[in-house]
Design an enzyme around this catalytic site. Structure first.
Site, PDB file in Angstrom:
ATOM      1  N   GLN A  78       1.985 -25.565  10.493  1.00 28.91           N
ATOM      2  CA  GLN A  78       0.822 -26.426  10.307  1.00 28.91           C
ATOM      3  C   GLN A  78       0.204 -26.174   8.938  1.00 28.91           C
ATOM      4  OE1 GLN A  78      -1.582 -26.921  13.707  1.00 28.91           O
ATOM      5  NE2 GLN A  78      -2.859 -28.424  12.700  1.00 28.91           N
ATOM      6  N   PHE A  79       0.711 -26.907   7.944  1.00 34.06           N
ATOM      7  CA  PHE A  79       0.222 -26.737   6.569  1.00 34.06           C
ATOM      8  C   PHE A  79      -1.252 -27.117   6.447  1.00 34.06           C
ATOM      9  CE2 PHE A  79       1.169 -31.230   6.480  1.00 34.06           C
ATOM     10  CZ  PHE A  79       0.267 -31.773   5.571  1.00 34.06           C
ATOM     11  N   THR A  80      -1.767 -27.924   7.379  1.00 33.53           N
ATOM     12  CA  THR A  80      -3.151 -28.379   7.287  1.00 33.53           C
ATOM     13  C   THR A  80      -4.158 -27.249   7.490  1.00 33.53           C
ATOM     14  OG1 THR A  80      -3.183 -29.032   9.619  1.00 33.53           O
ATOM     15  CG2 THR A  80      -2.570 -30.726   8.013  1.00 33.53           C
TER      16      THR A  80
END
Length: 154
Positions: A78-80
Site C-alpha cells: 500500500q504505497f498510499t
C-alpha cells in the site's frame, strides 16, 4: 517503512473477483515502502510485526504475539501510506518507493515474516487494484514504522 497492522478474525484480498490471498485469525499488514528504505527496515518491521503482543491471553489482556497464537498473516502492498497531504487536498506520493525499489523490499518483508512465524504468508499482488476484505478483531490496529536510517525525518 510503515506497516499498518490489524488484528483480524479473517481477511482476504481479491483481484478482478478472484481471491488471491486469505487468512483466518491473525494479522492483516498493509505495507508501505519509503523511497529510502533498505533491508534494515524490512528486518526491523517484520520482527516487530511477528512479535507484537496484541492477542489476548487467558485473562483477556493483550499479551500474546502472532507466533504465540499460531496465527496467520496477509500482507498487502500500500504505497498510499506515504501519501503526504500537508499541501493541498491531493496527496503527494513522492516519498513512496518506485516499483523497482519497493517490489524487492516487499517480497523480502513477506519472506522474512514467513520465516519468523514459521508458515507461509498470504499476499495480494504488488501494484494491482485489489479488494481487501476483513473482519477486524477488537478492533485492534497498530502502526509500526521504521524511518530509513539515511534520513532524519520526512
Amino acid at each position: 517503512m510503515i506497516a499498518l497492522v490489524q488484528r483480524v478474525r479473517r481477511a482476504s484480498v481479491r483481484i478482478e473477483g478472484k481471491t488471491v490471498g486469505q487468512i483466518g485469525p491473525g494479522l492483516l499488514v498493509l505495507l508501505g515502502v519509503h523511497r529510502s528504505d533498505s533491508h534494515a527496515e524490512v528486518e526491523w518491521v517484520a520482527r516487530k510485526c511477528s512479535a507484537l503482543r496484541i492477542f489476548p491471553d487467558d485473562d483477556g489482556k493483550m499479551n500474546r504475539s502472532l507466533v504465540d497464537v499460531d496465527g496467520e498473516a496477509l500482507v498487502v502492498s500500500q504505497f498510499t501510506l506515504y501519501g503526504n497531504v500537508e499541501k493541498g487536498n491531493r496527496p503527494s506520493f513522492v516519498n513512496s518507493a518506485s516499483p523497482d525499489v519497493a517490489i524487492p523490499l516487499y517480497e523480502s518483508f513477506v519472506n522474512t515474516l514467513s520465516d519468523l512465524i514459521g508458515k507461509p504468508v498470504s499476499t495480494g499482488e504488488f501494484g494491482a487494484m485489489m479488494d481487501v476484505e476483513l473482519v477486524n478483531d477488537g478492533p485492534v490496529t497498530v502502526s509500526v514504522e521504521k524511518a530509513p536510517a539515511n534520513i532524519a525525518e520526512r
